[in-house]
Design a protein around this motif. Structure first.
Motif, PDB file in Angstrom:
ATOM      1  N   GLN A 100      -2.114 -11.002  -6.480  1.00 15.39           N
ATOM      2  CA  GLN A 100      -1.374  -9.695  -6.433  1.00 15.39           C
ATOM      3  C   GLN A 100      -2.986  -8.804  -6.805  1.00 15.39           C
ATOM      4  OE1 GLN A 100       0.222  -7.852  -4.851  1.00 15.39           O
ATOM      5  NE2 GLN A 100       2.936  -8.469  -5.371  1.00 15.39           N
ATOM      6  N   PRO A 112      -0.691  -3.415  -2.610  1.00 16.36           N
ATOM      7  CA  PRO A 112       0.335  -4.640  -2.989  1.00 16.36           C
ATOM      8  C   PRO A 112       1.347  -5.309  -2.205  1.00 16.36           C
ATOM      9  CG  PRO A 112       1.657  -2.665  -4.060  1.00 16.36           C
ATOM     10  CD  PRO A 112       0.028  -2.213  -3.496  1.00 16.36           C
ATOM     11  N   LEU A 373       5.531  -0.712  -6.242  1.00 18.25           N
ATOM     12  CA  LEU A 373       4.432  -2.160  -6.428  1.00 18.25           C
ATOM     13  C   LEU A 373       2.933  -0.881  -6.533  1.00 18.25           C
ATOM     14  CD1 LEU A 373       6.501  -4.835  -3.751  1.00 18.25           C
ATOM     15  CD2 LEU A 373       5.622  -4.961  -6.130  1.00 18.25           C
ATOM     16  N   PRO A 377       2.467  -3.610  -9.397  1.00 20.31           N
ATOM     17  CA  PRO A 377       2.490  -5.093  -8.674  1.00 20.31           C
ATOM     18  C   PRO A 377       2.397  -6.669  -9.380  1.00 20.31           C
ATOM     19  CG  PRO A 377       0.137  -5.034  -8.010  1.00 20.31           C
ATOM     20  CD  PRO A 377       0.791  -4.292  -9.355  1.00 20.31           C
ATOM     21  N   TYR A 378       2.442  -6.414 -11.045  1.00 16.63           N
ATOM     22  CA  TYR A 378       2.498  -7.572 -11.290  1.00 16.63           C
ATOM     23  C   TYR A 378       3.418  -7.969 -12.334  1.00 16.63           C
ATOM     24  CZ  TYR A 378      -2.591  -7.078 -11.208  1.00 16.63           C
ATOM     25  OH  TYR A 378      -3.694  -5.967 -10.383  1.00 16.63           O
TER      26      TYR A 378
END
Ligand code: BGC
Length: 743
Positions: A100, A112, A373, A377-378
Motif C-alpha cells: 500500500q 490505494p 481506503l 489503506p494500511y
C-alpha cells in the motif's frame, strides 16, 4: 492543447502538490474529479485484479514481496487490486503495509489498492486464523445469529492486516449434492440461504469492533452455478427461468436489497449462455431487474474460459469485449495483463466506449472510498492487538456445537459412564479433516501445517473419556481380508466403535465425483465394525452427503459433522459425551440412493397420491431432520384467522413446543407453506420462517409465524410476483392448518 487536456494538466499539478485536495468533497464529486484526470491506462489498471503469486519472490502464496514485479504491476500496468495469499499475521501485516505504501507513494494518482481474499469460513488464509464450520454446516444450525458470529469474528481477524474485500458468502442454492462446492453453500433451501447470507453480510460489512476500518463482502457466484446438470464444477446448468427466479435469485436479491457492495460472477454456463458473457444475466437481470449497484468482479481468469471452455469466442480479445459489454467491472486476471491491451484495442476500434469504462472505474473507486481506503489503506496494529484468538475459538466451538446434526441414535448417545472406545477412520486423528478445504491452503493445508494447538478427534476424546479408554486404530479403510480380520480382532476389545468417515478435503473441480456412494474401503470398514456386534457410531466428516445406506440401517448412531473447524474435535466430543445437547438439523436432503437426488420441495409422484405409497420421495434423512437428547412435543397449532382477504393483511400462526424429555435443549422450529392450487405447479412445500430457542426441561414455549401475502406469492418466468386466490397450508413440526387467500 485542448480544453480537456489543459484541465487535466491543472488537476494533475494540483494533485502533485496536494493529493488530498483532489479527494476532498462529496464522494461522487471526488470520484468524478479523479476519473477526469485518469489516463486510459490508469483506468484499465483499476479494472484489473492480479494474484499475489505474480508479485511474490517465489511465485507462491507466501508473502515475500518481489518489489520489481510489484513496481511493474502498479507503475506500468497501474493495477488497482490483488488477491490471494496465505501466511501468518506478521507476514500479512508487513506485506500489505509495504504494497500500500508503494501504491500510495510511487504512483501518479496515489490510489490505494483493494485486496481480496477467500475467507469463506473464518480467517482461513491467516495461519493463526480461527476456522469455522463451512457454510453447509453453519446452515444446519438454523440460527442466523451463528452466521453473524462467524462474520463478526472473520471481520475482526481479517481487518487488522488490511484485507478489505472478502469473497464470501456463497449464495448459490446447494440443490445438487454432486456439485463439489455444496459445502460452501447454505444448503438447498432458498429462504435459509437468503437468511444466513443476509445475516453474514450485514455483520461483516458493519462490524463495529473494527471501526474505523470497513470491509466488503461479495455475494457469489451470480447466478445458476450450483445446479450443474451432471454435477461437475463449472459444467453447464439448465434452469428454467421460473425456477431461477423461485430458487436461485432470492438469496442474491436479499443481499442486493441489503446493500452488499460486490458480486462475483458464475464461471459456468446457464441455459446455453456463458454467464460471464451474458448481457441478459449481467445487465438485464443483475443491474436492471435486481438493482445491483456495486462492483461486479469476474471469477478467476474467466475471460480465458470464454475461449477455452465455453467456446463463445475465438480469441481473448473477443472474450474481453463480450464480458465488458455484458457488464463486468473488474477482471480477476490473476497472472496475465493481456486484458488491458485488448480493451485498449477494442476502444481504438470504437467497440467499447470510454463512457462504458468510466462506469466500471467509478464503481471501483466508489468501493475504495466507501471502505475508507483513501483515508487509510494500511493494516492496523491497534486492531491486531485486539484479536483475541482464544475467545474467537470459543465462538467457533459454539458454532460447531450448534451445527452438528444427530441423524440417528438408538439409545446409545450420549456416552454415559466409562466405556472402552475403539476409534478409527480417515477423520479419527486428523486436523485437516476438521478444518477441511480452504483452510490455510485451497485444498486444506497438510497435517503438519495445521495449528499446533488444535485437537484431533482422538486427542479430544482421549482428553474427555481418558486416554486409556480410547483406542486409536490405524484403519482408514479396509481393502483386504487380512485387514478386516485385524480390525475386527482389535475393535472387539472395546465396548463400542466410533468411525470418523467421509471425504478428504477437496476444492472446486478437485472434488468432481461420479457416484455419491462412499468408497468401498470405507464401506468395508463400516461393515467390519458392524460385524463385531458392538454398537457403532458413525461421525460423518464430509462436504456433501456421501452414501452408506446399507450400513446406516445397522449402526446405532450417526452424526453429521461436516468440516467443523478449529474446535470441531471438542464440539463432536461434547456431543458424544452429552456435555452438549445437539440441536442441528439438516440444511439439505440426505439421499437414499446415489442416482436419486430430490430436494425436499419437489412434488411427490403419483404413487403417493393414488397408492399412498412413498416410492419416490425416499431419502435417508430428510431436510430439516435432526435429533436431540431430549424430545419436543408440538401442539396447538393455531391461526388468528383462516382467511387473508386483502394484500395488506397477515395471519398469525402460533404453535406450542414443549420439552418433554429430561435435558434442556434447543429446538429449531421450521415453518412451511404449501400452495394447494396454483396456475403453474407449485412445490410440495417451502420453508418460510425458522426460529430457534432454548427450551428447558418441562417448559413450553409458544412460537409465532406472521404469514404475509408475500409468503404466498410466487414468481412467474419473468420474475413477476403472482399472488393467487386459493387454499394454502401452513405446517410446523408435523402439524398442519389450512387457510385461504382472497384478494
Ligand atoms: C473460485 C471463487 C474464488 C476465486 C478466488 C475461484 O476459483 O471459484 O469462489 O473466490 O477462485 O480465489
Amino acid at each position: 492543447m485542448t480544453k480537456n487536456k489543459c484541465l487535466n494538466l491543472c488537476l494533475f499539478v494540483l494533485l502533485v502538490i496536494s493529493p488530498k485536495c483532489l479527494y476532498a468533497g462529496a464522494p461522487s464529486t471526488r470520484i468524478d474529479s479523479l476519473v477526469s484526470v485518469m489516463t486510459l491506462d490508469e483506468k484499465l489498471g483499476q479494472m484489473t485484479q492480479m494474484c499475489f503469486s505474480t508479485i511474490t519472490l517465489d511465485g507462491s502464496k507466501s508473502l515475500d514481496l518481489n518489489v520489481e514485479n510489484f513496481r511493474d504491476a502498479i507503475q506500468r500496468y497501474h493495477v488497482g487490486s490483488f488477491l490471494s495469499g496465505s501466511d501468518n499475521y506478521e507476514k500479512w501485516f508487513a506485506f500489505i503495509t509495504a504494497i500500500q505504501k508503494l501504491a500510495v507513494e510511487e504512483t501518479r494518482l496515489k490510489i490505494p489498492l483493494i485486496i481480496g481474499i477467500d475467507h469463506v469460513h473464518g480467517a482461513n488464509y491467516i495461519n493463526e486464523g480461527t476456522i469455522f464450520p463451512h457454510n453447509l454446516m453453519l446452515a444446519c444450525s438454523f440460527n442466523s445469529a451463528m452466521a453473524q458470529n462467524v462474520a463478526r469474528v472473520t471481520a475482526i481477524e481479517t481487518a487488522p492486516v488490511g484485507l478489505s474485500w472478502n469473497f464470501a458468502p456463497v449464495l448459490d442454492v446447494g440443490k445438487n449434492p454432486y456439485w463439489p462446492r455444496l459445502y460452501e453453500t447454505f444448503g438447498e433451501d432458498p429462504y435459509l440461504c437468503a437468511t444466513m447470507g443476509k445475516a453474514y453480510i450485514q455483520a461483516y460489512e458493519n462490524c463495529p469492533e473494527i471501526a474505523p476500518a470497513k470491509l466488503s463482502a461479495c455475494a457469489k457466484h451470480f447466478i445458476g452455478y450450483s445446479d450443474p446438470k451432471y454435477g461437475y464444477d463449472r459444467s453447464p446448468s439448465e434452469i428454467p427461468m421460473q425456477a431461477l427466479w423461485e430458487y436461485f435469485v432470492p438469496p442474491f436479491k436479499t443481499a442486493f436489497d441489503g446493500g452488499v457492495k460486490t458480486v462475483m460472477i458464475n464461471s459456468g454456463e446457464l441455459n446455453g449462455e456463458a454467464v460471464h458473457g451474458s448481457k441478459f444475466l449481467l445487465d438485464t437481470l443483475l443491474r436492471q431487474r435486481l438493482g445491483f449497484k456495486g462492483v461486479a468482479v469476474t471469477d478467476i481468469k474467466d475471460i480465458e474460459r470464454l475461449v477455452m471452455m465455453h467456446h463463445t469466442n475465438e480469441t481473448q480479445k473477443e472474450g474481453t469485449f463480450r464480458a465488458i459489454d455484458a457488464g463486468i467491472d473488474m477482471y480477476m486476471a490473476c497472472n496475465a495483463y493481456d486484458f488491458i491491451r485488448y480493451v485498449k484495442e477494442l476502444m481504438a476500434e470504437r467497440r467499447l466506449s470510454e463512457q462504458r469504462i468510466d462506469a466500471s472505474v467509478k464503481r471501483i473507486l466508489q468501493l475504495k472510498f466507501d471502505l475508507g481506503l483513501f483515508d487509510n489503506p494500511y493494516p492496523s496494529r491497534e486492531l491486531l492487538s485486539k484479536v483475541n484468538k482464544e475467545k474467537n475459538q470459543d465462538i467457533s466451538q459454539l458454532v460447531a456445537e450448534e451445527s452438528i446434526v444427530l441423524l440417528k441414535n438408538e439409545n446409545l448417545l450420549p456416552l454415559l459412564g466409562t466405556k472402552k472406545i475403539a476409534l478409527a477412520g480417515i477423520g479419527a486423528n486428523s486436523k485437516k479433516m476438521m478444518n477441511g478445504p480452504w483452510s490455510y491452503d485451497w485444498m486444506g493445508a497438510s497435517e503438519e501445517l495445521q495449528p499446533a494447538t488444535m485437537k484431533t478427534l482422538y486427542t479430544a476424546m482421549a482428553n474427555e473419556f481418558g486416554a486409556k479408554h480410547v483406542n486409536l486404530l490405524s484403519a482408514e479403510g479396509i481393502n483386504t481380508d487380512k485387514e478386516r480380520r485385524k480390525f475386527i480382532c482389535q475393535a472387539k476389545k472395546s465396548d463400542l466403535i466410533v468411525l470418523a468417515v467421509g471425504e478428504k478435503p477437496y476444492s472446486e473441480f478437485m472434488g468432481n465425483i461420479n457416484d455419491l456412494t462412499l468408497d468401498q474401503d470405507q464401506l468395508n470398514l463400516m461393515d467390519a465394525a458392524i460385524e463385531t456386534g458392538k454398537p457403532v457410531v458413525i461421525v460423518l466428516m464430509e462436504g456433501r452427503p456421501r452414501l452408506f445406506t446399507q450400513q446406516a440401517s445397522k449402526v446405532s448412531a450417526i452424526l453429521f459433522a461436516g468440516y467443523p473447524g478449529t474446535r470441531g474435535a471438542e464440539a463432536i466430543t461434547n456431543i458424544l459425551s452429552g456435555k452438549v445437547n445437539p440441536s442441528g438439523k439438516l440444511a439439505f436432503t440426505y439421499p437414499f440412493s446415489a442416482g436419486h437426488v430430490i430436494p425436499y420441495y419437489y412434488k411427490p409422484s403419483e404413487f403417493n397420491i393414488y397408492w399412498r405409497e412413498d416410492k419416490t420421495q425416499k431419502n435417508l434423512f430428510p431436510f430439516g431432520h435432526g435429533l436431540s437428547y431430549t424430545q419436543f412435543e408440538y401442539t396447538d397449532l393455531q391461526l388468528s384467522d383462516t382467511l387473508i382477504n386483502n394484500s395488506s393483511q397477515t395471519i398469525t400462526a402460533t404453535v406450542k413446543v414443549k420439552n418433554i424429555g429430561s435435558v434442556d435443549g434447543q429446538e429449531a422450529v421450521l415453518w412451511y407453506i404449501s400452495d394447494e392450487i396454483g396456475t403453474i405447479t407449485r412445490p410440495n412445500k417451502l420453508l418460510k420462517h425458522a426460529e430457534k430457542a432454548l427450551i428447558p426441561v418441562g417448559e413450553q414455549k409458544t412460537f409465532t409465524f406472521t404469514i404475509r401475502p408475500q409468503d404466498l406469492a410466487y414468481p412467474d418466468k419473468n420474475g413477476v410476483q403472482i399472488l393467487e386466490n386459493g387454499k394454502f397450508k401452513v405446517s410446523v413440526g408435523g402439524l398442519v392448518k389450512e387457510f385461504n387467500f382472497k384478494k
